[in-house]
Design a protein around this motif. Structure first.
Motif, PDB file in Angstrom:
ATOM      1  N   ILE A   1       8.400  -1.327   7.353  1.00 41.71           N
ATOM      2  CA  ILE A   1       7.137  -1.430   6.624  1.00 41.71           C
ATOM      3  C   ILE A   1       6.934  -0.206   5.742  1.00 41.71           C
ATOM      4  N   ALA A   2       7.385   0.962   6.218  1.00 43.83           N
ATOM      5  CA  ALA A   2       7.133   2.228   5.523  1.00 43.83           C
ATOM      6  C   ALA A   2       8.201   2.596   4.503  1.00 43.83           C
ATOM      7  N   ARG A   3       9.085   1.673   4.149  1.00 34.20           N
ATOM      8  CA  ARG A   3      10.134   2.026   3.190  1.00 34.20           C
ATOM      9  C   ARG A   3       9.585   2.088   1.764  1.00 34.20           C
ATOM     10  N   ASP A   4      10.394   2.655   0.871  1.00 40.29           N
ATOM     11  CA  ASP A   4      10.089   2.705  -0.570  1.00 40.29           C
ATOM     12  C   ASP A   4       8.740   3.355  -0.870  1.00 40.29           C
ATOM     13  N   GLY A   5       8.449   4.429  -0.158  1.00 36.06           N
ATOM     14  CA  GLY A   5       7.258   5.204  -0.461  1.00 36.06           C
ATOM     15  C   GLY A   5       5.978   4.755   0.218  1.00 36.06           C
ATOM     16  N   ALA A   6       6.005   3.659   0.952  1.00 37.14           N
ATOM     17  CA  ALA A   6       4.796   3.198   1.631  1.00 37.14           C
ATOM     18  C   ALA A   6       4.461   4.124   2.803  1.00 37.14           C
ATOM     19  N   GLU A   7       3.184   4.237   3.085  1.00 38.56           N
ATOM     20  CA  GLU A   7       2.705   4.966   4.253  1.00 38.56           C
ATOM     21  C   GLU A   7       2.157   3.965   5.264  1.00 38.56           C
ATOM     22  N   VAL A   8       2.355   4.255   6.543  1.00 39.93           N
ATOM     23  CA  VAL A   8       1.917   3.337   7.604  1.00 39.93           C
ATOM     24  C   VAL A   8       1.267   4.129   8.730  1.00 39.93           C
ATOM     25  N   VAL A   9       0.123   3.661   9.168  1.00 43.90           N
ATOM     26  CA  VAL A   9      -0.495   4.139  10.407  1.00 43.90           C
ATOM     27  C   VAL A   9      -0.590   2.937  11.337  1.00 43.90           C
TER      28      VAL A   9
ATOM     29  N   ASP B   1       0.917   6.039  15.562  1.00 45.51           N
ATOM     30  CA  ASP B   1       2.083   6.536  14.836  1.00 45.51           C
ATOM     31  C   ASP B   1       1.787   6.590  13.343  1.00 45.51           C
ATOM     32  N   TYR B   2       2.378   7.581  12.672  1.00 41.37           N
ATOM     33  CA  TYR B   2       2.306   7.676  11.215  1.00 41.37           C
ATOM     34  C   TYR B   2       3.724   7.708  10.674  1.00 41.37           C
ATOM     35  N   ALA B   3       4.015   6.824   9.702  1.00 41.93           N
ATOM     36  CA  ALA B   3       5.346   6.738   9.110  1.00 41.93           C
ATOM     37  C   ALA B   3       5.241   6.748   7.591  1.00 41.93           C
ATOM     38  N   ARG B   4       6.301   7.257   6.963  1.00 42.54           N
ATOM     39  CA  ARG B   4       6.352   7.295   5.502  1.00 42.54           C
ATOM     40  C   ARG B   4       7.816   7.332   5.077  1.00 42.54           C
ATOM     41  N   ASP B   5       8.123   6.645   3.975  1.00 42.56           N
ATOM     42  CA  ASP B   5       9.484   6.661   3.424  1.00 42.56           C
ATOM     43  C   ASP B   5      10.536   6.295   4.465  1.00 42.56           C
ATOM     44  N   GLY B   6      10.235   5.289   5.281  1.00 41.16           N
ATOM     45  CA  GLY B   6      11.231   4.762   6.200  1.00 41.16           C
ATOM     46  C   GLY B   6      11.446   5.565   7.466  1.00 41.16           C
TER      47      GLY B   6
END
Length: 236
Positions: free
Chosen positions: A119-127, A141-146
């Protein structure tokens, strides 16, 4: 509004601190009065940089199969098998947007946890917030750029993981969740555990500008998608 699009906290949004109330000890219920145990609420995925439809796709949905917008209560009228011996259970999401973030509310055997880096690939941010009512603590969790950059359990913020596990320590210190050493929990006397969890969620809310309307777990109607298994998506 019925299209799932809302403003930020103080407008149509309600922040995210209220998520600390989901499945609280001895309640078994969500803040709007619905039963968590019956609905199998799995969590909430927030994503910035992609649309709600793209969020659904990255979580495993066919974008062409969205239902008509339905409420949280109507999710419970779908044919969802959470546990299926020897096979995947069913996972369903309802999606919308608020305060510049797309969100997916997860039900059943959903995919947010295992697909967070996709979900967090290609520059997306995810919480990703998981209430974990049967096995505390709730997880964030916090994710960014894969990659997962940081994560912790609410009430156990001293134990952290990810590529940058201390990323949110300044925010947790400012919110009086942790002492300045980033390890010791703040001693606030007789404060209830729910209040401590709200302060931790408040730190994340302010850092990322997150908000989710309480109505998302009530009467707000949002399109739903199957993301795992073979749920029956027609209302019974």
């Amino acid at each position: 509004m019925t299209d799932g699009t809302h403003g930020g906290a103080g407008q149509d949004g309600d922040g995210i601190q209220w998520l600390a109330e989901i499945g609280g000890p001895g309640t078994g219920r969500c803040p709007t009065g619905g039963a968590d145990t019956d609905g199998e609420l799995g969590g909430v995925v927030f994503a910035r940089g992609i649309t709600p439809e793209e969020l659904a796709r990255r979580m495993g949905a066919d974008p062409a199969t969205a239902t008509e917008p339905i409420s949280d209560a109507e999710i419970r009228d779908l044919d969802i098998e959470v546990y299926r011996p020897g096979d995947d259970g069913d996972g369903v999401i309802r999606v919308g947007s608020c305060a510049g973030w797309s969100f997916a509310i997860e039900y059943g055997d959903s995919t947010g946890g295992e697909l967070i880096t996709e979900i967090a690939r290609d520059g997306a941010e995810v919480v990703h917030f998981r209430p974990m009512p049967e096995q505390r603590p709730a997880l964030l969790d916090y994710a960014r750029d894969g990659a997962v950059l940081c994560g912790f359990g609410l009430g156990e913020e001293r134990w952290r993981w990810g590529q940058e596990p201390d990323l949110l320590v300044p925010d947790l210190v400012a919110a009086r969740v942790l002492e300045a050493d980033g390890v010791t929990s703040c001693d606030l006397g007789r404060e209830a555990g729910g209040a401590a969890r709200r302060r931790a969620l408040g730190a994340v809310e302010r850092r990322f500008g997150l908000s989710l309307p309480r109505a998302a777990l009530g009467g707000l109607r949002l399109p739903a998608y199957a993301v795992r298994g073979t749920p029956g998506m027609a209302l019974r």
